[in-house]
Design a protein around this motif. Sequence first.
Motif, PDB file in Angstrom:
ATOM      1  N   ALA A 318       0.833  -1.205   0.000  1.00  0.00           N
ATOM      2  CA  ALA A 318       0.000   0.000   0.000  1.00  0.00           C
ATOM      3  C   ALA A 318       0.865   1.251   0.000  1.00  0.00           C
ATOM      4  CB  ALA A 318      -0.928  -0.003   1.206  1.00  0.00           C
ATOM      5  N   THR A 319       2.013   1.184   0.671  1.00  0.00           N
ATOM      6  CA  THR A 319       2.922   2.334   0.708  1.00  0.00           C
ATOM      7  C   THR A 319       3.439   2.655  -0.685  1.00  0.00           C
ATOM      8  OG1 THR A 319       3.576   1.895   2.995  1.00  0.00           O
ATOM      9  CG2 THR A 319       5.116   3.162   1.638  1.00  0.00           C
ATOM     10  N   THR A 320       3.918   1.659  -1.409  1.00  0.00           N
ATOM     11  CA  THR A 320       4.429   1.928  -2.751  1.00  0.00           C
ATOM     12  C   THR A 320       3.304   2.334  -3.696  1.00  0.00           C
ATOM     13  OG1 THR A 320       4.350  -0.477  -3.115  1.00  0.00           O
ATOM     14  CG2 THR A 320       6.479   0.482  -2.571  1.00  0.00           C
ATOM     15  N   MET A 321       2.150   1.671  -3.600  1.00  0.00           N
ATOM     16  CA  MET A 321       1.028   2.001  -4.481  1.00  0.00           C
ATOM     17  C   MET A 321       0.565   3.439  -4.273  1.00  0.00           C
ATOM     18  SD  MET A 321      -2.754   0.196  -4.769  1.00  0.00           S
ATOM     19  CE  MET A 321      -3.399   1.003  -3.277  1.00  0.00           C
ATOM     20  N   ASP A 322       0.372   3.842  -3.013  1.00  0.00           N
ATOM     21  CA  ASP A 322      -0.137   5.182  -2.729  1.00  0.00           C
ATOM     22  C   ASP A 322       0.895   6.258  -3.051  1.00  0.00           C
ATOM     23  OD1 ASP A 322      -2.527   4.151  -1.917  1.00  0.00           O
ATOM     24  OD2 ASP A 322      -2.186   4.428   0.230  1.00  0.00           O
ATOM     25  N   LEU A 323       2.157   5.992  -2.749  1.00  0.00           N
ATOM     26  CA  LEU A 323       3.199   6.988  -2.994  1.00  0.00           C
ATOM     27  C   LEU A 323       3.286   7.323  -4.478  1.00  0.00           C
ATOM     28  CD1 LEU A 323       6.745   6.845  -1.362  1.00  0.00           C
ATOM     29  CD2 LEU A 323       6.341   7.889  -3.574  1.00  0.00           C
ATOM     30  N   LEU A 324       3.184   6.308  -5.340  1.00  0.00           N
ATOM     31  CA  LEU A 324       3.382   6.521  -6.770  1.00  0.00           C
ATOM     32  C   LEU A 324       2.120   6.942  -7.513  1.00  0.00           C
ATOM     33  CD1 LEU A 324       5.751   3.488  -7.365  1.00  0.00           C
ATOM     34  CD2 LEU A 324       6.379   5.897  -7.349  1.00  0.00           C
ATOM     35  N   ALA A 325       0.954   6.788  -6.879  1.00  0.00           N
ATOM     36  CA  ALA A 325      -0.305   7.092  -7.572  1.00  0.00           C
ATOM     37  C   ALA A 325      -0.370   8.538  -8.034  1.00  0.00           C
ATOM     38  CB  ALA A 325      -1.490   6.777  -6.665  1.00  0.00           C
ATOM     39  N   GLY A 326       0.045   9.473  -7.190  1.00  0.00           N
ATOM     40  CA  GLY A 326      -0.038  10.885  -7.549  1.00  0.00           C
ATOM     41  C   GLY A 326       0.824  11.253  -8.743  1.00  0.00           C
ATOM     42  N   PHE A 327       1.847  10.442  -9.009  1.00  0.00           N
ATOM     43  CA  PHE A 327       2.719  10.679 -10.162  1.00  0.00           C
ATOM     44  C   PHE A 327       2.158  10.018 -11.424  1.00  0.00           C
ATOM     45  CE2 PHE A 327       5.276  11.102  -6.380  1.00  0.00           C
ATOM     46  CZ  PHE A 327       6.023  12.247  -6.625  1.00  0.00           C
ATOM     47  N   GLY A 328       0.982   9.382 -11.270  1.00  0.00           N
ATOM     48  CA  GLY A 328       0.354   8.738 -12.409  1.00  0.00           C
ATOM     49  C   GLY A 328       0.949   7.387 -12.739  1.00  0.00           C
ATOM     50  N   ILE A 329       1.564   6.733 -11.766  1.00  0.00           N
ATOM     51  CA  ILE A 329       2.176   5.421 -11.974  1.00  0.00           C
ATOM     52  C   ILE A 329       1.299   4.369 -11.305  1.00  0.00           C
ATOM     53  CG2 ILE A 329       4.208   3.986 -11.558  1.00  0.00           C
ATOM     54  CD1 ILE A 329       5.855   6.591 -11.486  1.00  0.00           C
ATOM     55  N   TYR A 330       0.760   3.467 -12.095  1.00  0.00           N
ATOM     56  CA  TYR A 330      -0.137   2.432 -11.574  1.00  0.00           C
ATOM     57  C   TYR A 330       0.653   1.269 -11.010  1.00  0.00           C
ATOM     58  CZ  TYR A 330      -2.977  -1.781 -11.627  1.00  0.00           C
ATOM     59  OH  TYR A 330      -3.571  -2.964 -11.278  1.00  0.00           O
ATOM     60  N   LEU A 331       0.258   0.830  -9.813  1.00  0.00           N
ATOM     61  CA  LEU A 331       0.733  -0.416  -9.234  1.00  0.00           C
ATOM     62  C   LEU A 331      -0.465  -1.200  -8.733  1.00  0.00           C
ATOM     63  CD1 LEU A 331       3.877   0.543  -7.099  1.00  0.00           C
ATOM     64  CD2 LEU A 331       3.831  -0.619  -9.312  1.00  0.00           C
ATOM     65  N   PRO A 332      -0.441  -2.531  -8.871  1.00  0.00           N
ATOM     66  CA  PRO A 332      -1.479  -3.344  -8.235  1.00  0.00           C
ATOM     67  C   PRO A 332      -1.345  -3.248  -6.713  1.00  0.00           C
ATOM     68  CG  PRO A 332      -0.226  -4.597  -9.879  1.00  0.00           C
ATOM     69  CD  PRO A 332       0.508  -3.320  -9.639  1.00  0.00           C
ATOM     70  N   ARG A 333      -2.255  -3.883  -5.998  1.00  0.00           N
ATOM     71  CA  ARG A 333      -2.271  -3.784  -4.538  1.00  0.00           C
ATOM     72  C   ARG A 333      -1.338  -4.782  -3.872  1.00  0.00           C
ATOM     73  NH1 ARG A 333      -1.660  -3.586  -0.050  1.00  0.00           N
ATOM     74  NH2 ARG A 333      -3.042  -2.957   1.657  1.00  0.00           N
ATOM     75  N   ASN A 334      -1.117  -5.924  -4.491  1.00  0.00           N
ATOM     76  CA  ASN A 334      -0.348  -7.009  -3.900  1.00  0.00           C
ATOM     77  C   ASN A 334       1.133  -6.884  -4.246  1.00  0.00           C
ATOM     78  OD1 ASN A 334       0.817  -9.933  -4.561  1.00  0.00           O
ATOM     79  ND2 ASN A 334      -0.601 -10.130  -2.838  1.00  0.00           N
ATOM     80  N   SER A 335       2.033  -7.156  -3.285  1.00  0.00           N
ATOM     81  CA  SER A 335       3.462  -6.977  -3.515  1.00  0.00           C
ATOM     82  C   SER A 335       3.989  -7.893  -4.612  1.00  0.00           C
ATOM     83  CB  SER A 335       4.242  -7.206  -2.214  1.00  0.00           C
ATOM     84  OG  SER A 335       4.036  -8.516  -1.716  1.00  0.00           O
TER      85      SER A 335
END
Length: 450
Positions: A318-335
């Motif tokens: 969740a930390t990596t997903m949320d941190l990068l979301a504002g930059f427009g970089i999509y990550l799934p939820r699972n590591s």
Amino acid sequence: MIQKLIPVLLFVLLLPACSTRPGMIRDLQTLPQEAGAFHGLAPDKPLLGPGTQAALYADFLRRHFSPWTGECGELPADHAFWALDRFAKKHLFGQNTLERGPEWLARMRALSQVENYPSLHGTGGAGRPCIAVANTSMRALPTQEPAFYNFAKAGEGYPFDYAQNSLVLAGTPLRALHMSADKAWVLVQSRFAFGWIPVRDMGWTDENFQRRFNAPALAAMTRDRVPVADRDGRFCCTGQVGMILPLAERPEKTGFSVLVPRRDATGNAVLTTAHVAANHAALMPFAPTPAMFAKVADAMLGRAYGWGGMYEDRDCSATTMDLLAGFGIYLPRNSFQQYEAGLHTELGSLGRTAKEQAIMDNAVPFLTLIRSPGHIMLYIGTHDGRPVVLHSMWGVKTSFMGEPGRHVIGRTVITTLEPGMELWNAADMHANPLDRVYGMRLLNGPPAKQ
């Protein structure tokens, strides 16, 4: 002789107690807990080219709104109800640490009414578009009741409630597929996960609502724990890094007027206007500079570890997903999915020194994920010739007289790839955590085609 041994025995007995002081590992004492202290780059020079970021952002938006467009795809029943099958093979425990009987899972199965799935239908087939109107927990089962494994085992029990899937932030587009038997829960899909949320935390959306919410200009939070209130001073939601809201008006020097969803008396989503201060949010996508990455990361540092988003906190993915979301970089939820979703480099065959050197030679600060089993970290630079990562971690494995344990860190921190190795009872003293690092994934290229 016995009297001489008493002080030694007392010292040995006290050592485990001292070692459990939260967070007291060397890395947290020697490494500045400031994300911008390690990258060694020009702070305002973008790490992504305009074309690359534009492609990443377009991909992010497509995924973000996919629950409304139907692009999120069908959710087969065996996926939707995975927890019922998996938990049937496990010994489950409740919040009172006592084992749950089989009647508990039977009740969950009845509430899930599997035989009627999917029970919600819209004009485009299965599912109805909706939106989260509050920060809410997405659950594996239609209940707030936890499903722990054996508390007596190290690394189990609190906080690892396996019925907890993810935090879903207010303003997240959703697609509702199924209703629980008691009508209190709805099974939804988001861009990053699926699961059950309380009906009271969502509102139905129509085409007009979706058109207004999918606005040309979006703002994302750059701070955590920001109270968001409407123009009449009524509380709407708590802003968190990763929250995305459309602009209602042109930005002003003092901040942003944003549209926030609320649930009306009929269950439909309606929009209200709220003000967010300029130092709490920024227009999407954020400038991909080291300074901006560090600003957002610093807002997350020290936040308590939250398995599956418990208590609106974050785990590693969740930390990596949320941190990068504002930059427009999509990550799934699972590591695991975050690592496997794009091109990655295997490192598992390298020795410790070669592995660290390969990371430093090839990784880009703030744009490289580092992977070990069950864990994901964000590379942010170097310190004294060694890689440094930002991650949310629960603790360091320990062992005392053959009994496994945990030295709890329990928050988002900056460490080397060997956190806690100096602990006298570190379980990995002869199996270094660096040995478990097996790959890295760079995020500075165009999005993977899917």
